[in-house]
Design an enzyme around this catalytic site. Structure first.
Site, PDB file in Angstrom:
ATOM      1  N   GLU A  68       0.812  -1.224   0.000  1.00 27.47           N
ATOM      2  CA  GLU A  68       0.000   0.000   0.000  1.00 27.47           C
ATOM      3  C   GLU A  68       0.843   1.271   0.000  1.00 27.47           C
ATOM      4  O   GLU A  68       0.431   2.302  -0.527  1.00 27.47           O
ATOM      5  CB  GLU A  68      -0.959   0.011   1.189  1.00 27.47           C
ATOM      6  CG  GLU A  68      -2.113  -0.983   1.088  1.00 27.47           C
ATOM      7  CD  GLU A  68      -1.775  -2.347   1.668  1.00 27.47           C
ATOM      8  OE1 GLU A  68      -0.589  -2.607   1.950  1.00 27.47           O
ATOM      9  OE2 GLU A  68      -2.708  -3.161   1.853  1.00 27.47           O
TER      10      GLU A  68
ATOM     11  N   GLN B 276      -8.567  -6.106  12.278  1.00 24.09           N
ATOM     12  CA  GLN B 276      -8.074  -5.096  11.330  1.00 24.09           C
ATOM     13  C   GLN B 276      -8.657  -3.708  11.577  1.00 24.09           C
ATOM     14  O   GLN B 276      -8.865  -2.942  10.647  1.00 24.09           O
ATOM     15  CB  GLN B 276      -8.301  -5.544   9.877  1.00 24.09           C
ATOM     16  CG  GLN B 276      -7.406  -6.738   9.512  1.00 24.09           C
ATOM     17  CD  GLN B 276      -7.321  -7.009   8.020  1.00 24.09           C
ATOM     18  OE1 GLN B 276      -8.251  -6.754   7.279  1.00 24.09           O
ATOM     19  NE2 GLN B 276      -6.178  -7.547   7.569  1.00 24.09           N
TER      20      GLN B 276
END
Lengths: 580, 180
Positions: A53, A116
């Site tokens: 990312e 998460q």
């Protein structure tokens, strides 16, 4: 979850991006952003799947810097979101307009340390212009529209929009007009102060030794023509910041080249001797000023920047104008008188002396390959027309010194943050923004190893970038500091690299190694001719240093020059010291 | 030297963090920060007292103005203003000294808001100097607990124009706020 509404939240996201003119996004899917990825297939926006990312943000950053458009990133929650942080900080420091969209766990479990879940709006608060936590589908369009407006307006920068999974799954009507953003208009620069303009003109009229400090803001504002008109009419030379390179042409007769820590000595000398500095869209970074107390001691200073918080931050100035550079220069230009400052220009030429002739790049190949050779030859072979994306370190400074950028947006580099690993992903983004451009990556062996997984992204996306790895077997800039300031103790700076040619083979791209200057031109030609991405490893002199150099904290005129003698009588010895 | 800033913001989650984080990150020293609702719906008003040089405060103001959620920043500077702080002070006050403490409270126009066996809780409103003075006066008796709100400030209105206003009430000093 509301059943009412014409669209799902996920559809609204893509509807919004489409209407904002977005054609390409960079991202990586995951659980909390899955509804958005599911809706993506019904829209004609290209998605570039990255390998990490952080690289998605650098790609969007390169895309934005190459084109002037807003770069867009999509990532999932938790680690997907935290991996964006370095990229956002990089964009924040260099004022790149970005919108990052992250998935977030369902609003019902926010704050419970769900799988998460991270507080990404909290984490990114200091590295974004603004950020949003969106928990309802109905809030998506207003948040995204405002995010684009904020990213682009004033001093541009990155904005993050964190959208919970239930907001993506919920439904709402698309009411585009009702979501018209207005808050970004709150803090537009105040109207120009005629008195400040008059004082600036007065200083320009009376200056005998003026210099324009040309920064990144010139490109951001689109003020190239106005800066050149002012420089030519008033006969004022310009020195450039690292991010200003290309904002005005390097080969212009009034161009002095880069200023600051690794600027040419005569440029810094000229700044120290100047009686007026016209700072255009730059922020007096410490790499530019050196020791502040002794910076340009004889000069009055005019500072024009769109960000009022930069005025007077580092350097006290005589005239501070907060505003868009283009607007300010258009207001000033009609009253800037024609002038002849040939005496001052001649004086600077005198300081410059014959250093350009004696420079390392012009020396014959003596068996050692120097990065300076590589940069100079690359500039010559590409006709100076490439978009060069550099990483961070010695090669970045050599590129800045020896590749002469004439065109705007032709150098893309991480200036403020100095983020290693930036070059390859940013170059992929740049190429996607400007497919017609020849894009070169210039990276060191250290930085390249941080993000080279993105080679596969280039292959998967069919993107052609040419890569020059300047391999000296060291984390070169850190080694240079160790050599100069830490008595040569090379702690953790020798670095091994894989066989880059074999590595290229593993990715299915063209790869080549160059050890001597004689082989350079042919390798560059082969890389340019290769159909896809191509990589050249340049094995350069291992312990070369970037000169001249202002040590951190020293005054600008206290530069370390290339040593006059050097054991081994290599090309370094022959260069001698700079004449200034 | 303490500077008083009045900051109008949108009343939305995270604004206080944004403002506080900005001061922390830029190394500006906050003396006190108060926040509460205002006469305008959906807006909050902060009073921030900053301990810093004039130039630093100007930078802080410019940074605040860059925040999307910030509507308006006033630097009260040398302008006439009302600054008020509220303190709750629990002071040891056995029967032998109780009347003395009560007298002191009266002098400061402070109210007694709780009476316990061996202590009194006193509420006092006023400028920071007045509260400092009361605290100093009570200290010899033994201060058991002290809480202060931090300053809330407002610029004083103009006395110069006795004519009736034909237009709407002025925006809270937005013009003067530019003079930083």
């Amino acid at each position: 979850m509301s059943k009412a509404g014409t669209h799902t939240g996920a559809q609204l996201i893509w509807e919004c991006l489409t209407r904002e003119g977005v054609t390409t996004v960079f991202g990586y899917p995951g659980g909390a952003i899955l509804p958005t990825y599911d809706a993506m297939v019904d829209f004609s926006i290209r998605h570039v799947l990255v390998r990490h990312e952080q690289s998605a943000v650098h790609m969007a950053d390169g895309y934005a810097r190459a084109s002037g458009r807003v770069g867009v990133v999509v990532a999932t929650s938790g680690p997907g979101a935290t991996n964006l942080v370095t990229g956002l900080a990089t964009a924040m420091m260099d004022s790149t307009p970005l919108v990052a969209i992250t998935g977030q766990v369902g609003s019902g479990v926010l704050g419970t340390d769900a799988f998460q879940e991270v507080d990404i709006t909290g984490i990114t608060l200091p590295v974004t212009k603004h950020n949003y936590l969106v928990t309802r589908a109905a809030d998506i369009v207003p948040a995204l529209r405002e995010a684009f407006a904020v990213a682009k307006s004033g001093r541009s920068g990155p904005v993050l929009v964190d959208i919970t999974k239930d907001a993506q799954q919920g439904r709402a009507d698309l009411d585009w007009e009702a979501a018209e953003p207005i808050r970004h208009l709150r803090h537009l620069p105040p109207p120009l102060d005629p008195e400040a303009l008059a004082r600036a003109l007065e200083l320009i009229r009376h200056a005998k030794r003026p210099i324009i400090l040309a920064g990144h803001g010139i490109q951001m504002s689109g003020a190239r023509a106005e800066v050149l008109t002012l420089a030519e009419r008033a006969d004022i030379p310009f020195a450039l910041t690292l991010l200003g390179l290309g904002a005005v042409p390097a080969t212009h007769p009034l161009s002095l080249g880069m200023m600051g820590m690794h600027g040419e000595a005569w440029v810094n000398k000229a700044i120290q001797e100047a009686d007026l500095l016209l700072a255009f869209g730059m922020r007096f970074d410490d790499r530019v000023t050196g020791k502040l107390k002794e910076y340009a001691p004889h000069a009055k200073k005019i500072h024009i920047d769109i960000d009022a918080s930069e005025l007077g931050k580092n350097v006290p100035v005589d005239v501070a104008i907060a505003g868009d550079l283009l607007t300010v220069l258009r207001a000033l230009l009609p009253d800037v008188p024609v002038a002849d400052r040939s005496k001052w220009l001649k004086q600077i030429r005198g300081w410059r002396g014959d250093s350009a002739v004696r420079d390392i790049k012009n020396l014959p190949d003596d068996g050692h390959l120097y990065a300076a050779h590589v940069m100079h030859d690359l500039w010559r072979l590409t006709g100076g027309n490439a978009v060069v994306v550099t990483d961070v370190g010695q090669h970045q400074m050599w590129e800045a010194q020896y590749y002469h950028h004439d065109a705007e947006r032709s150098l893309i580099t991480s200036g403020g943050a100095g983020t290693m690993g930036f070059a390859l992903p940013a170059a992929i983004g740049a190429k996607l923004a400007r497919p017609e451009a020849e894009v070169w990556v210039v990276a060191g062996d250290g930085g390249f190893q941080m993000t080279f997984a993105e080679l596969m992204t280039a292959v998967q996306e069919g993107v052609k970038v040419n890569i020059a790895i300047i391999n000296n077997g060291f984390l070169g800039m850190v080694r240079q500091w160790q050599a100069l300031f830490y008595e040569g103790r090379y702690a953790a700076t020798p670095i091994l690299s894989p066989d880059f040619v074999k590595l290229a083979g593993a990715f299915g791209i063209h790869g080549q190694r160059v050890d001597t200057r004689a082989d350079l031109a042919e390798a560059v030609a082969a890389a340019r001719a290769a159909e896809g991405t191509a990589l050249i490893e340049f094995r350069v002199e291992q312990e070369d240093s970037v000169y001249p150099m202002v040590p951190a904290g020293a005054a600008l005129h206290e530069m370390i020059r290339r040593p006059a003698t050097h054991a081994g009588a290599s090309a370094i010895a022959e260069t001698g010291s700079d004449p200034v | 030297m303490p500077h008083v800033l009045v900051v109008y913001t949108d009343d939305e989650p995270g604004v206080l963090t944004r403002v506080a984080s900005l001061f922390r990150r830029r190394g500006f020293n906050i003396h006190s920060l108060t926040v509460g609702p205002t006469e305008r719906p959906h807006q909050s008003r902060m009073t921030i007292v900053v301990d810093a040089e004039e130039a630093t405060v100007r930078l802080a103001v410019e940074h605040l103005r860059k925040q999307v959620s910030v509507l308006e920043v006033q630097q009260l500077g040398d302008r006439p203003k009302v600054v008020r702080d509220l303190a709750l002070i629990r002071v040891a006050a056995g029967l032998d000294v109780r009347s003395e403490v009560l007298q002191l409270a009266q002098v400061f126009r402070a109210n007694v808001v709780d009476i316990a066996g061996d202590s009194l809780a006193i509420e006092c409103t006023g400028g920071p100097d007045k509260i400092d003075a009361l605290v100093d006066a009570l200290r010899p008796f033994g201060i058991l607990e002290l809480g202060r709100t931090g300053a809330v400030a407002m610029a004083r209105g103009s006395r110069a124009s006795p004519q009736p206003r034909l237009t709407a009430a002025p925006q809270p000093a937005s013009n003067q706020a530019m003079s930083v």
